[in-house]
Enzyme design. Structure first.
Site, PDB file in Angstrom:
ATOM      1  N   HIS A 140      17.683 -26.709  -3.728  1.00 53.44           N
ATOM      2  CA  HIS A 140      17.186 -26.184  -2.460  1.00 53.44           C
ATOM      3  C   HIS A 140      17.405 -24.684  -2.364  1.00 53.44           C
ATOM      4  O   HIS A 140      18.330 -24.139  -2.974  1.00 53.44           O
ATOM      5  CB  HIS A 140      17.925 -26.840  -1.279  1.00 53.44           C
ATOM      6  CG  HIS A 140      17.315 -28.123  -0.821  1.00 53.44           C
ATOM      7  ND1 HIS A 140      16.810 -28.296   0.444  1.00 53.44           N
ATOM      8  CD2 HIS A 140      17.129 -29.303  -1.462  1.00 53.44           C
ATOM      9  CE1 HIS A 140      16.342 -29.523   0.574  1.00 53.44           C
ATOM     10  NE2 HIS A 140      16.529 -30.160  -0.569  1.00 53.44           N
ATOM     11  N   GLU A 192       8.971 -28.923  -0.565  1.00 51.69           N
ATOM     12  CA  GLU A 192       8.956 -28.876   0.892  1.00 51.69           C
ATOM     13  C   GLU A 192       8.755 -27.431   1.333  1.00 51.69           C
ATOM     14  O   GLU A 192       9.281 -26.500   0.716  1.00 51.69           O
ATOM     15  CB  GLU A 192      10.288 -29.382   1.484  1.00 51.69           C
ATOM     16  CG  GLU A 192      10.670 -30.783   1.072  1.00 51.69           C
ATOM     17  CD  GLU A 192      11.603 -30.798  -0.126  1.00 51.69           C
ATOM     18  OE1 GLU A 192      12.105 -29.712  -0.525  1.00 51.69           O
ATOM     19  OE2 GLU A 192      11.811 -31.890  -0.692  1.00 51.69           O
TER      20      GLU A 192
END
Length: 321
Positions: A37, A105
């Protein structure tokens, strides 16, 4: 069936992740997942280290195989750079590395200001990225002029003896079909037997299928529910929100729709080994080859001790592994 430990880069510091990797090996886990991430899902989680640095450090403290769960090699980082990072990781881990990929994402990929593509375009980009990476792992100088990417006479000099395996995440039918067609294995966080069947029937065959889930170990069930809801309420959000919301603040706003009662019903919380053993049942029954479990909250060391002394032995004694 193999059981692995899932390292949450969004919640723990690099030093904690490295310690958990070492303790997971001591506890008897078979492998590691590690998330990739740029942002955590919310500010309460509070971390998000550069995964490739952490993988390098993990390679020096344990010998478990590592899979990224998952890397997006399309927007934030060019696939030619991911190919180099993955190759170096495989060398450091003596070949015990699998590149887990997904379409990503907006939370992580919007940071350079690019328009967040539709799911169809993201999957198209992902397929082209896989082609580039595989060429860079097997050929000398690579040039590529495609629809989404350009590579100009690039060569990866530090790479493992064998080409890396690529596993692909798929939570919806379109992604599952692409994974079945182009990937060496399948990754999901849902114990959905129909999804796994779709993967196998559409080209996945006997390729390895991995799944992962989270638990919330704590001295009491109530504390486990509190920390799971406070830190990971976003896990209860439905549909495609996880792919399209652009910042931790948006996830915090959306997560207000998830109640502590809902979290308590969907997550195994507390210290009882039997409850943790039972959490594996849906994934075992669905037919996954490898199952990875993460902990939520500050009690990961105690969770790993419980799994080493009671949970993993019970699973194995029951003949489920």
């Amino acid at each position: 069936m193999k059981i692995g430990y899932f390292l949450s880069s969004e919640e723990y510091t690099p030093a904690q992740l490295i310690e958990q990797a070492r303790l997971a090996e001591d506890a008897g886990f078979d492998g590691l997942w590690i998330s990739d991430h740029y942002h955590p899902w919310n500010d309460e989680q509070g971390q998000s280290a550069f995964v490739w640095s952490v993988i390098g450090a993990i390679s020096q403290v344990c010998e478990l195989p590592v899979t990224t769960a998952v890397t997006c090699p399309t927007v934030r980082i060019h696939p030619a750079v991911i190919a180099q990072a993955a190759a170096t990781s495989a060398v450091l881990l003596n070949g015990r590395f699998r590149l887990g990929i997904g379409s990503g994402e907006a939370l992580n990929e919007h940071i350079l200001g690019s328009v967040w593509p539709t799911v169809e375009v993201r999957l198209e980009m992902l397929e082209e990225a896989v082609e580039i990476m595989r060429r860079l792992w097997t050929e000398d100088f690579v040039s590529h002029h495609g629809k989404h990417y350009t590579v100009d006479t690039a060569r990866i000099y530090t790479r493992p003896d064998s080409p890396l395996e690529i596993y692909m995440s798929g939570l919806g039918p379109k992604a599952i079909d692409v994974a079945a067609r182009i990937a060496d294995g399948y990754i999901t966080t849902q114990p959905n037997p129909e999804h796994l069947k779709r993967f196998r029937d559409n080209g996945g065959g006997t390729k390895t299928a991995q799944a992962g889930f989270k638990v919330s170990y704590a001295p009491t069930v109530d504390e486990g529910v509190e920390q799971a809801h406070r830190i990971w309420a976003n896990s209860g959000l439905p549909g495609e929100l996880a792919q399209v919301l652009p910042s931790p603040r948006h996830f915090e706003q959306a997560a207000k729709l998830v109640t502590p009662e809902q979290t308590g019903k969907s997550v195994v919380c507390g210290p009882k080994a039997a409850d943790h053993v039972a959490a594996f049942k849906p994934y075992v029954e669905a037919g996954f080859d490898e199952i990875y479990v993460a902990n939520m909250g500050p009690h990961s060391v105690d969770m790993l001790k419980l799994y080493g002394s009671e949970v993993l032995p019970e699973l194995r004694h029951a003949g489920r592994l």
